[in-house]
Design an enzyme around this catalytic site. Structure first.
Site, mmCIF file in Angstrom:
data_model
loop_
_atom_site.group_PDB
_atom_site.id
_atom_site.type_symbol
_atom_site.label_atom_id
_atom_site.label_comp_id
_atom_site.label_asym_id
_atom_site.label_seq_id
_atom_site.Cartn_x
_atom_site.Cartn_y
_atom_site.Cartn_z
ATOM 1 N N GLU A 83 0.882 -1.108 -0.046
ATOM 2 C CA GLU A 83 0.123 0.001 0.053
ATOM 3 C C GLU A 83 0.867 1.258 -0.006
ATOM 4 O OE1 GLU A 83 -1.760 3.030 0.578
ATOM 5 O OE2 GLU A 83 -2.309 2.395 2.574
ATOM 6 N N CYS A 87 -1.201 8.988 2.430
ATOM 7 C CA CYS A 87 -1.153 8.413 1.151
ATOM 8 C C CYS A 87 -2.129 8.847 0.240
ATOM 9 C CB CYS A 87 -0.702 6.967 1.277
ATOM 10 S SG CYS A 87 -2.231 6.042 2.140
ATOM 11 N N GLU A 138 4.681 12.729 -5.085
ATOM 12 C CA GLU A 138 3.913 12.842 -3.684
ATOM 13 C C GLU A 138 4.798 13.680 -2.647
ATOM 14 O OE1 GLU A 138 3.707 9.211 -1.410
ATOM 15 O OE2 GLU A 138 1.816 9.759 -0.747
#
Lengths: 485, 291
Positions: free
Chosen positions: A263, A297, A394
């Site tokens: 993940e 996330c 990110e």
């Protein structure tokens, strides 16, 4: 608490959470039901990111410690847990859920002290959700044959789990609860900056009377994590963290027959269409990117606004940002807490610098940040190019990159034009259009007219380079079962 | 006088067309009794890339077709296959099967088409979920095709194994590029002729012949492939594919069971992503709380 200079020019009285909590001066590994000193006798400090103060010190996990933990997990799997009926396993997991609920406030406070997130979030989201994960999965333990019809519900063995620092307790619950419900035993490593609540969870697990070795918790940094995932007797690897590290893990275990779920990172698009309820959308944008300081996330880090409502949205968004309370995470009024670590703060600042250098316009509300600790004001960039680094990578911080669009097909194209595919959001008042967009977005979780909602019954996980496998819900059980194909 | 038989030129199947390999190379696998089967195309890296382009260009449209329509097309494949039964049986015999085994394999292959045709409009209903979240939201999880899937087909089962591998992939709305069995390629090549006449849009299934060792890295490092489904891999191949797949985190699905024998909806789900959608539900008690 931070003073607000902007309108409204009144201040909140400080409202710190004052319940006393018990943090030991030093924590060892939790292996085979006992607290075990690290083989190399080394410990490292864990500090509060909001004050810089040392909270405790925890064991540095060596390869040898990991080996001891895996052996304990294997013995527990072969000896007791792998043979136990689902009904009995479930009852242990229910106990854990209840004990977490009983000590919820204590865990929320420690989570906030160790990680820097606002107490409002750890108290209302992280800890209650974690308890719910155990409660939900507990009930599956004796019903697994209904989850995957015509498939044997066979456990895998020993699960090695490595979790991140953004939701330390919740991630531990996400990982441990389904692993136990499906009959696996666990070696878990919390992140090096936020080990405390996982160690408190070890106390709960001991109190619940779980057989020795079923859950083992080893602390340490990246090398300790690598020792877990590469251990030859680990059957299952579950990792939550960055895409970079996730790829390294997959590569390092490529030659082994381990089941892997990853993940990883995201760069979610949050899309506001022209007919959206704008006040609610702005609230959702703020929740999407400033929730947990953007250390999420699935954070809505790319905002796409349809051109004809752009001015109104941006005016309202900036106004709303001006009212955010930034400061002491233990204060119940705080909206945005401390950045988790100095290292992460450096990363965020580097991206902000890149954004400015790249020609985007920056806005940060005026606020007095505390002098000690790691702080970054909520930040929004406008006039951002699709190709700019702040729209592509990110950041994992409270930094929003805003772009505009004219047509629905254009925004779908832009939103999907990323290697990531974890989450997305759409704000729109027309059902048929909403489902057109949610259906077309390549993301594992799509929020329509809401954002950053989580539930143990709801599968979570990404498309593309955001990882594979799902956690949560019926589908999440598959990650911990040996399903023949 | 004995009539001279017309021999077939064996080709690749890319984007609904039948090219020979751009590389001009061929190999000559042997069948029963060491008889050379023909000059089979030794597909190249470039052929593979072309096939991925073809697959990508139709994957979205195929995935969005009504399941009912996909179902009918898979059924049509069965019809076309049945009509060519004698040819497939002959090829299977050339590959070394007995007449009885060839007959059986053909029947299994046709029945698999029927089986997976039926699943097209049922797996979503059977395995999707409405999730009972603890808040006022409507929350549901559905399956969505991964996109472009590269396939290393079973080496030993030339027809039933091949179909048992690719039918679940296309039933779920993916497009695929298949590297056929290297030693037994004839049925794959003839299958392309079946597919070309079965209403399946060109590009949904692309079939290459060639050398697995040679193409392994090219296939598993390709950045526009979403997943790999493979059978009959050596440990070294498995490790190489999994390591290569990290570049874009391709999903790697290694079939443990013989695809010729394992009918199940789970291979369909293996090349699906799960998408969970949330939407608030307005409460009449607190008006406006829906958002």
């Amino acid at each position: 608490m931070a003073k607000k200079k902007s309108s409204p020019d009144w201040e909140y009285a400080s409202a710190p959470e004052t319940t006393a909590v018990n943090i030991a001066k030093r924590y060892d590994h939790f292996i085979n039901g006992k607290w075990i000193t690290p083989s190399n006798k080394k410990y490292f400090a864990t500090t509060s990111p909001s004050t810089g103060r040392k909270l405790s010190e925890v064991a540095e996990g060596s390869k040898k410690d990991v080996d001891t933990a895996v052996k304990a997990a294997r013995a527990a799997y072969n000896g007791v847990w792998g043979k136990m009926s689902g009904r009995e396993r479930g009852k242990y997991i229910y106990r854990i859920a209840r004990l977490i609920q009983e000590r919820a406030r204590e865990f929320a406070i420690i989570e906030t002290m160790d990680g820097g997130k606002p107490i409002r979030e750890s108290r209302d989201i992280d800890i209650p959700l974690a308890a719910n994960h155990f409660f939900y999965n507990a009930g599956w333990a004796d019903k697994l044959e209904y989850a995957f019809p015509n498939m044997p519900a066979k456990s895998l063995g020993v699960a090695g789990q490595v979790i991140p620092w953004n939701f330390p307790f919740l991630m531990a619950a996400w990982k441990i609860a389904p692993a136990l419900a499906t009959g696996n035993t666990v070696v878990l490593k919390p992140a090096e900056t936020t080990p405390l609540t996982a160690l408190k969870l070890a106390e709960v697990i001991a109190d619940a009377g779980l057989p020795d070795g079923v859950v083992n918790i080893v602390t340490g940094a990246g090398e300790t994590g690598a020792a877990i995932v590469n251990h030859p007797d680990v059957d299952k690897v579950a990792f939550t963290g960055s895409t970079g590290v996730g790829k390294l893990i997959q590569e390092s275990v490529a030659g082994a027959d381990k089941k892997v779920t990853l993940e990883l990172g995201g760069k979610a698009a949050n899309i506001i269409l022209e007919d959206a309820p704008i006040d609610q959308a702005v609230e959702g944008v703020v929740n999407g990117i400033y929730f947990n300081q953007g250390h999420v996330c699935c954070a809505g880090s790319r905002l796409f606004v349809q051109e004809n409502i752009y001015d109104e949205v941006m005016w309202k968004l900036k106004q709303r940002m001006d009212t955010l309370v930034i400061g002491d995470p233990l204060d119940k009024n705080t909206d945005v807490g401390a950045i988790n670590s100095k290292e992460q703060l450096r990363t965020i600042k580097r991206y902000i610098k890149e954004g400015v250098k790249g020609g985007a316009d920056i806005y940060q509300p005026e606020c007095d940040l505390p002098t000690k600790g790691n702080w970054c004001p909520p930040t929004v960039f406008t006039n951002v190019a699709q190709s700019s680094i702040i729209a592509k990578e990110e950041i994992f911080g409270p930094v929003l990159a805003v772009q505009t669009f004219r047509t629905v097909s254009e925004v779908i194209e832009k939103a999907n034009n990323t290697p990531y595919g974890l989450s997305a959001g759409v704000w729109c008042d027309k059902g048929s259009r909403l489902f057109q967009v949610t259906g077309a977005l390549d993301a594992g979780v799509v929020w329509g007219n809401t954002f950053n909602k989580f539930d143990p019954t709801s599968p979570f996980g990404g498309f593309k380079e955001s990882g594979y496998g799902r956690e949560g819900g019926l589908h999440g059980l598959g990650a911990y079962l040996d399903l023949p194909l | 006088m004995k009539r001279i038989e017309v021999l077939k030129t064996y080709k690749l199947y890319i984007g609904g067309k039948f090219p020979r390999t751009e590389s001009g190379r061929y190999y000559t696998p042997e069948g029963r009794g060491g008889k050379v089967l023909g000059n089979i195309c030794q597909g190249s890296r470039k052929d593979f890339r072309n096939a991925v382009v073809a697959a990508r260009s139709v994957a979205g449209g195929w995935g969005k077709r009504d399941p009912y329509n996909r179902s009918q097309i898979l059924y049509r494949i069965a019809e076309m296959l049945e009509g060519r039964a004698a040819q497939f049986e002959d090829e299977l015999k050339q590959h070394g099967s007995t007449a009885a085994a060839a007959r059986k394999e053909l029947q299994v292959a046709v029945d698999q088409c029927i089986y997976y045709a039926g699943w097209c409009d049922k797996y979503q209903q059977t395995f999707s979920s409405v999730n009972p979240v603890a808040s006022a939201h409507f929350n549901f999880s559905v399956y969505q095709p991964m996109g472009v899937v590269a396939v290393f087909a079973p080496e030993k089962s030339a027809l039933a194994g091949l179909l048992g591998t690719i039918l679940p992939i296309i039933a779920g709305g993916n497009a695929c590029v298949v590297l056929a069995s290297e030693s037994k390629p004839l049925c794959a090549i003839t299958l392309a002729e079946v597919l070309a006449t079965s209403d399946l849009p060109g590009g949904v299934i692309n079939i290459l012949t060639g050398n697995r060792d040679e193409l392994l890295d090219n296939v598993s490092t390709h950045m526009d492939v979403n997943a790999i489904v493979a059978s009959d891999l050596t440990d070294a191949h498995k490790a190489a594919i999994k390591a290569n797949a990290t570049h874009n985190l391709k999903r790697v699905i290694i079939r443990k069971e013989d695809p010729a024998k394992s009918e199940s909806p789970y291979p369909i789900l293996a090349t699906q992503e799960i998408k969970t959608t949330w939407h608030p539900i307005e409460s009449s008690i607190a008006a406006g709380s829906g958002y």
